[in-house]
Design a protein around this motif. Structure first.
Motif, PDB file in Angstrom:
ATOM      1  N   ILE B 102     -16.004  67.495 -48.856  1.00 14.14           N
ATOM      2  CA  ILE B 102     -14.987  67.543 -49.366  1.00 14.14           C
ATOM      3  C   ILE B 102     -14.184  68.354 -50.139  1.00 14.14           C
ATOM      4  O   ILE B 102     -14.811  68.623 -51.201  1.00 14.14           O
ATOM      5  CB  ILE B 102     -14.389  65.655 -50.540  1.00 14.14           C
ATOM      6  N   PRO B 103     -13.421  69.452 -49.112  1.00 14.89           N
ATOM      7  CA  PRO B 103     -12.596  70.458 -50.315  1.00 14.89           C
ATOM      8  C   PRO B 103     -12.778  70.433 -51.821  1.00 14.89           C
ATOM      9  O   PRO B 103     -13.208  71.506 -52.234  1.00 14.89           O
ATOM     10  CB  PRO B 103     -11.071  70.671 -48.838  1.00 14.89           C
ATOM     11  N   PRO B 268     -12.084  63.491 -46.791  1.00 13.68           N
ATOM     12  CA  PRO B 268     -10.787  63.510 -46.605  1.00 13.68           C
ATOM     13  C   PRO B 268     -10.620  65.533 -47.246  1.00 13.68           C
ATOM     14  O   PRO B 268     -11.505  65.823 -47.716  1.00 13.68           O
ATOM     15  CB  PRO B 268     -10.360  62.927 -47.731  1.00 13.68           C
ATOM     16  N   ALA B 269      -9.344  65.821 -47.533  1.00 14.38           N
ATOM     17  CA  ALA B 269      -9.444  67.456 -48.105  1.00 14.38           C
ATOM     18  C   ALA B 269      -9.056  67.483 -49.415  1.00 14.38           C
ATOM     19  O   ALA B 269      -9.579  67.885 -49.623  1.00 14.38           O
ATOM     20  CB  ALA B 269      -8.455  67.868 -46.985  1.00 14.38           C
ATOM     21  N   PHE B 270      -8.516  66.506 -49.466  1.00 15.11           N
ATOM     22  CA  PHE B 270      -7.825  66.585 -50.829  1.00 15.11           C
ATOM     23  C   PHE B 270      -8.742  64.838 -51.462  1.00 15.11           C
ATOM     24  O   PHE B 270      -7.834  63.654 -50.972  1.00 15.11           O
ATOM     25  CB  PHE B 270      -7.108  66.606 -51.410  1.00 15.11           C
ATOM     26  N   ARG B 271      -8.827  64.873 -52.555  1.00 19.68           N
ATOM     27  CA  ARG B 271      -9.326  63.645 -53.298  1.00 19.68           C
ATOM     28  C   ARG B 271      -9.226  63.629 -54.674  1.00 19.68           C
ATOM     29  O   ARG B 271      -9.418  64.305 -54.991  1.00 19.68           O
ATOM     30  CB  ARG B 271     -10.822  62.504 -52.827  1.00 19.68           C
ATOM     31  N   VAL B 272      -7.288  63.061 -54.912  1.00 19.86           N
ATOM     32  CA  VAL B 272      -7.299  63.002 -56.510  1.00 19.86           C
ATOM     33  C   VAL B 272      -7.284  61.929 -57.216  1.00 19.86           C
ATOM     34  O   VAL B 272      -7.052  60.348 -56.318  1.00 19.86           O
ATOM     35  CB  VAL B 272      -5.674  63.815 -56.318  1.00 19.86           C
ATOM     36  N   SER B 273      -8.135  61.839 -58.104  1.00 15.78           N
ATOM     37  CA  SER B 273      -7.851  60.774 -58.876  1.00 15.78           C
ATOM     38  C   SER B 273      -8.337  60.638 -60.233  1.00 15.78           C
ATOM     39  O   SER B 273      -8.342  61.815 -60.764  1.00 15.78           O
ATOM     40  CB  SER B 273      -9.544  59.839 -58.724  1.00 15.78           C
ATOM     41  N   ASN B 274      -7.411  59.599 -61.144  1.00  9.37           N
ATOM     42  CA  ASN B 274      -7.671  59.808 -62.039  1.00  9.37           C
ATOM     43  C   ASN B 274      -7.208  61.175 -63.034  1.00  9.37           C
ATOM     44  O   ASN B 274      -7.413  61.021 -64.627  1.00  9.37           O
ATOM     45  CB  ASN B 274      -9.087  59.759 -63.183  1.00  9.37           C
ATOM     46  N   MET B 291      -8.273  61.612 -44.700  1.00  7.14           N
ATOM     47  CA  MET B 291      -6.748  61.920 -45.420  1.00  7.14           C
ATOM     48  C   MET B 291      -6.249  62.730 -45.764  1.00  7.14           C
ATOM     49  O   MET B 291      -7.629  63.560 -45.787  1.00  7.14           O
ATOM     50  CB  MET B 291      -6.650  61.155 -46.100  1.00  7.14           C
ATOM     51  N   GLY B 292      -5.546  63.620 -45.025  1.00  6.15           N
ATOM     52  CA  GLY B 292      -5.327  64.554 -45.784  1.00  6.15           C
ATOM     53  C   GLY B 292      -5.359  64.718 -47.465  1.00  6.15           C
ATOM     54  O   GLY B 292      -5.626  66.008 -47.895  1.00  6.15           O
ATOM     55  N   ILE B 293      -5.014  63.905 -47.975  1.00  5.87           N
ATOM     56  CA  ILE B 293      -4.891  62.886 -49.429  1.00  5.87           C
ATOM     57  C   ILE B 293      -4.874  62.442 -49.753  1.00  5.87           C
ATOM     58  O   ILE B 293      -4.141  61.443 -48.988  1.00  5.87           O
ATOM     59  CB  ILE B 293      -4.170  64.258 -50.445  1.00  5.87           C
ATOM     60  N   ILE B 294      -6.203  61.980 -50.045  1.00  7.31           N
ATOM     61  CA  ILE B 294      -6.037  60.932 -50.704  1.00  7.31           C
ATOM     62  C   ILE B 294      -6.149  60.664 -52.755  1.00  7.31           C
ATOM     63  O   ILE B 294      -6.856  61.226 -52.865  1.00  7.31           O
ATOM     64  CB  ILE B 294      -7.627  59.544 -50.342  1.00  7.31           C
ATOM     65  N   ALA B 295      -5.037  60.141 -53.165  1.00  4.32           N
ATOM     66  CA  ALA B 295      -4.643  60.042 -54.662  1.00  4.32           C
ATOM     67  C   ALA B 295      -4.853  58.251 -55.198  1.00  4.32           C
ATOM     68  O   ALA B 295      -4.698  57.733 -54.624  1.00  4.32           O
ATOM     69  CB  ALA B 295      -3.451  61.008 -54.882  1.00  4.32           C
ATOM     70  N   THR B 318      -5.618  65.254 -39.046  1.00  2.99           N
ATOM     71  CA  THR B 318      -6.452  64.934 -40.218  1.00  2.99           C
ATOM     72  C   THR B 318      -6.860  63.335 -38.787  1.00  2.99           C
ATOM     73  O   THR B 318      -5.718  62.317 -38.223  1.00  2.99           O
ATOM     74  CB  THR B 318      -6.239  64.371 -41.224  1.00  2.99           C
ATOM     75  N   THR B 319      -8.158  62.650 -39.019  1.00  5.97           N
ATOM     76  CA  THR B 319      -8.478  61.541 -38.340  1.00  5.97           C
ATOM     77  C   THR B 319      -8.008  60.463 -39.003  1.00  5.97           C
ATOM     78  O   THR B 319      -8.483  59.566 -38.662  1.00  5.97           O
ATOM     79  CB  THR B 319     -10.261  61.336 -38.074  1.00  5.97           C
ATOM     80  N   ALA B 320      -7.463  60.427 -40.326  1.00  3.59           N
ATOM     81  CA  ALA B 320      -6.807  59.414 -41.060  1.00  3.59           C
ATOM     82  C   ALA B 320      -5.258  59.344 -41.502  1.00  3.59           C
ATOM     83  O   ALA B 320      -4.927  60.415 -41.160  1.00  3.59           O
ATOM     84  CB  ALA B 320      -7.628  58.991 -41.634  1.00  3.59           C
ATOM     85  N   ASP B 321      -4.944  58.994 -42.358  1.00  2.11           N
ATOM     86  CA  ASP B 321      -3.732  59.538 -43.267  1.00  2.11           C
ATOM     87  C   ASP B 321      -3.274  60.371 -43.751  1.00  2.11           C
ATOM     88  O   ASP B 321      -3.952  60.984 -43.821  1.00  2.11           O
ATOM     89  CB  ASP B 321      -3.447  58.422 -44.045  1.00  2.11           C
TER      90      ASP B 321
END
Lengths: 615, 615
Positions: B102-103, B268-274, B291-295, B318-321
């Motif tokens: 995950i980048p 996913p390329a970006f995972r942003v949480s909390n 995904m490109g980004i999942i937040a 991307t292979t998902a959203d």
């Protein structure tokens, strides 16, 4: 060392007593209370005698890297984490577990006792099939599968379906239901040949890696492979297996199957890590989807009347080793215990080799975990002694340093800083081992029988006493290896005393190996094993070979009695009683031989032996 | 709310500049510096413009539960954890990733900006095959597979092998290489029928569970199933697929394959949480295995010139959203961006429903995560407002309370304590949703095209503006659902303004659905959607159906222009322009219609409508 000197503090916390009101699923109540233990200390958790069920659905989750197991997110009802001076007393209760979970997950704790309880699983992690037909010409055999082992067939492959788990045929071995033990000469029939090379691929050779990968790791092991077997159902509960490559299994034997290596060790009964002081006594473990106990980086571990045996008519107890100790120190004691019908060794005691892949500075290296079942293993703590090992030169370290700090990057890669400077000739590719994390080991008054694989594996340069045990194992009773090339399990061995044991018909699985065997993976003449005494043992064997010695300096074989049991047909009549290679100072004294081997073939010595003496 | 009020503090830490000396594998240097960021704060990480490779082997590991992805132990070069006021500036660099990683893994942070860089993968997580043969009678089609997509065939199943990853045929869809977009009417041909029921099983019905399980979860989804397809290689790079159930794909189309659902979203390329405050600007994402980004559970997220588009001649980005927001609040802005050729929606904005499975006390409940792609999701934090929802009665909560505490037990089970007492009629089986964690959403000046699935999915009861966008999607351009039954993605919807957008030939994948669609999973007449304005949009469609409305109160459709594009052959000529069911206060004003539908079939209204007005 004074063991368990803190036990006087045991009564500082609350005594919790659980009763049958939670028996249908004891998990949530137990988890809930243990999670509060830091604020409200517990000294004892007692269970009113009864049968308690534990389900994973409400167990506390933790991701675990477990040595010699799969690595997984798993649930436990007993998350013993950072606790001290705690006793869990089943008072004779039986704990029945359901699905993938680890009953006792003990980490970063001290002086933990678990006693007086029986552990079993409602549904086993292995499956059994009775051999009811065989056709050598057509290369098929038929299995009757009871309703204990639900299955389905997907595209010719059998999948055994359990609650929360499934497995393929995978790793397999024959049991003899009359002896309730591994079938005589099972090597002729098993393992069943599940996998073969595939021959249709394109462009695969274009895949190259910048860094070393492990081809045998679960994520890569099927590349270039495909299923070899084809399974068809003849009628419900009766299946025919096609295309096995060895001899078809004999009628009346039971084929035990547990799924493919790398996927089939998910639920050991006890996992103890980073813990000082663990006491398991009056414990019966009837099953586990993995080992009975796996202990890592822990010290002062006492197993007393800690028994592994099957229940419910199953051939199998635990699906892997009964006990296993990695990087453990202080006293490790295994006594007064039965280890029977497990699908791997009764015990295995070793450290780990890790490979230096980056020399980052004069006191910092990057190391790689080499075997996938060592992923996530941290080799030591600050001030532990590290040895640098170059196996082609010596099994003993060429330099010792001490750890300053280990930075965990990922399960394959860690950065180790040392207090000193590296030796000038340190090279990428050299190995490290922790020289402090080996135990003072005692294996005493144990019955090791009916299981797959070995009795005990010892890679321990400190001290080992193996005495007053009974061995009836299908491979070596005692294997002293340097597992450097495949398993990366460290440890040369020294100061081993093997005395007053009875060895009954070991190696009956069919391998052409000694009952006691010293061997290194590395093909060289360096000394790996020192100061071995094999004294006053009784070998009651059906076949010739008793002792295989290599890479050993100073071994005394004294006062032993060797007789012929006649239990099984002899398999390897060409063998001598003792094979020695690349060893020195080997002494035989006062032994009694009443076996079949002619006097001029008692000993075969190869390589550069010196000092083989008969007195 | 003032967004990013802390940005004045941005220069408090060190400015790190990486250059081409680390370009062959930038991972260890970046990880090493970021791991020290708590002690030695960083304000900016800049990269001298260039191409930087990132390998997983020395990336920092973390186990991640990622909403709408697989859950896995994964590595990242950018472990942005607990950091504040950090800007990562690629200065026009390209980052090439290798394998499963995950980048950007951003958690528990605030005011993080990533800008001026391009993300790509050396090897894609999907594979492509050109359709070069088809035989409707024999039910076969042939694919030419280029050396970009190494493969092997195991027992008739094709496995695409990548560095660090492999996938089966699995989920698939057709692309038209001339349009470089989803093939017209792909629904007639795809997905390829990979799985069927198996018919050989024994005793499976004896397996019963004490607690609810999810049959569609990856660990259970193959029970009772087996492979339907058989793949043979005609010559290297040319394979024949047998036994597909739909129409054989047309010659010249490209079949995109990404492996089975539940296993194919790992990077996913970006995972942003909390995280509070995330700014992604001037970013090009050419690929990601997810995904490109999942937040998740984050607030104030601005994507500006944040583009998803394929590279290297690939059909797929991307292979998902492209983007996806779960439980996000504050301002969420997506503007000036292109979302093209991804294998799922351009965006999806929703919360989660969790099911009450235990009422433990007057203020404590046990809740279950219902969909496996929500495992590990924590629904909120102390003092967030929880709504109790009983969907058979209403899509709106029947009671609101506030969270006191959430105790995480495992990925499926958590214990929630509230500050108040539960309503007396609370039942096990009722759902909860977090009413605070919905955003003020703006989607503006975006180009959404050539992708699989929808444009935007909106389950947002707060406020949504969708304006000045171009849509060319193969399913709905805008879907406003209540995804209660399968996905457990919460949110009725209210206060949505859809204005000044162009809808060009949406739904060309072949589904019989509207370009804008309001729909609930639950078959009842309750109101789920309120206060919708669809104003001054231009619909240039090849088929009839523009708008599907259900369960809606107050929708205004005003000033829109509908023309016939003639781009594709009409598929569903029987349709009206608008379908309305179980809705009220629906108003149509000043729209212009120049399509094919006859005046008496413009609108079909079913159910209990009242107040449909044309003005």
């Amino acid at each position: 060392m004074v063991v368990f000197s803190c036990f006087s503090k045991i009564n500082e916390g609350e005594i919790i007593i659980f009763n049958s009101s939670i028996s249908k699923d004891a998990t949530p109540a137990v988890v809930s209370r243990i999670l509060k233990a830091q604020e409200k200390p517990i000294s004892q958790i007692k269970f009113q005698k009864g049968v308690y069920h534990f389900y994973p659905d409400k167990g506390l989750e933790q991701f675990v890297y477990i040595s010699n197991h799969c690595d997984l997110m798993v649930n436990t009802p007993f998350p013993i984490n950072g606790l001290k001076n705690l006793t869990i007393d089943g008072q004779g209760s039986t704990f029945i577990f359901h699905g993938v979970m680890i009953p006792f997950l003990i980490d970063k704790s001290s002086n933990i006792t678990v006693k007086n309880l029986t552990i079993d699983w409602a549904d086993p992690f292995h499956s059994e099939g009775l051999i009811v037909g065989r056709d050598e010409k057509k290369k098929t055999f038929d299995m009757q599968i009871s309703e204990t082992y639900p299955y389905e067939i997907r595209n010719g492959q059998i999948h055994f379906i359990k609650p929360y788990y499934e497995h393929t045929l995978g790793q397999s071995i024959l049991f003899d239901p009359e002896r309730k033990a591994i079938a005589f000469n099972t090597e002729a029939y098993t393992g069943i040949s599940t996998i073969k090379k595939n021959d249709t691929k394109a462009y695969i050779e274009s895949i190259v890696y910048k860094y070393e990968q492990e081809e045998r790791a679960p994520e890569y092991k099927y590349i270039g492979k495909e299923n070899n077997l084809f399974v068809e159902e003849l009628k419900p509960g009766l299946v025919r297996v096609h295309n096995h490559k060895k001899q078809m299994p004999p009628l009346g034997m039971i084929l035990v199957m547990k799924g493919e290596q790398g996927f089939n060790r998910v639920s050991p009964a006890f996992r103890v890590s980073n813990t000082n002081g663990f006491n398991g006594s009056n414990i019966n473990i009837h099953h586990a989807g993995g080992m009975g106990i796996i202990a890592e980086n822990s010290s002062d571990l006492i197993l007393d009347n800690f028994n592994i045996s099957p229940s419910n008519g199953r051939m199998v107890s635990t699906t892997a080793d009964a006990t296993h100790f990695v990087g453990c120190s202080g006293k490790v004691v295994i006594k007064n215990s039965t280890f029977s019908n497990q699908l791997d060794d009764a015990t295995n005691v070793h450290g780990t080799y890790q490979k230096i892949v980056d020399i980052l500075s004069e006191n910092q290296i990057g190391v790689r975990m080499m075997h996938h079942q060592q992923k996530g293993f941290v080799i030591g703590k600050a001030n532990d002694t590290l040895g640098f090992v170059r196996l082609e030169d010596s099994f003993f370290p060429f330099k010792k340093v001490t750890i300053k700090n280990i930075e965990y990057i990922n399960n394959r890669y860690q950065i180790i800083t040392i207090n000193e400077k590296f030796p000038g000739d340190l090279r990428e590719g050299d190995l490290i081992e922790n020289l402090d994390n080996y135990p003072d080991l005692l294996i005493q008054n144990c019955n090791i029988s009916n299981n797959r694989a070995r009795g005990v594996l010892i890679s321990n340069p400190k001290k080992t006493v193996i005495e007053n045990n009974f061995f009836n194992t299908e491979m070596e009773a005692i294997l002293v290896p340097v597992e450097s090339s495949y398993w990366f399990e460290s440890g040369n061995a020294a100061n081993i005393i093997i005395r007053n044991n009875v060895f009954q018909d070991c190696q009956h699985g069919g391998k052409n190996r000694g009952v006691i065997r010293f061997v290194t993976d590395d093909d060289n003449e360096n000394i790996a094993f020192k100061n071995i005494e094999i004294i006053n043992n009784s070998f009651k064997q059906f076949d010739n070979l008793i002792l295989e010695i290599s890479n050993t300096d100073k071994l005394e074989f004294t006062g032993n009695t060797i007789t012929n049991s006649g239990t099984f047909q002899q398999l390897h009549s060409e063998n001598p009683v003792v094979k020695v290679s690349t060893s020195k100072n080997i002494t035989f004294k006062k032994n009694t031989y009443a076996g079949k081997v002619l006097p001029d073939n008692l000993l075969v010595a190869e390589g550069s032996e010196e000092g083989i003496k008969f007195r």
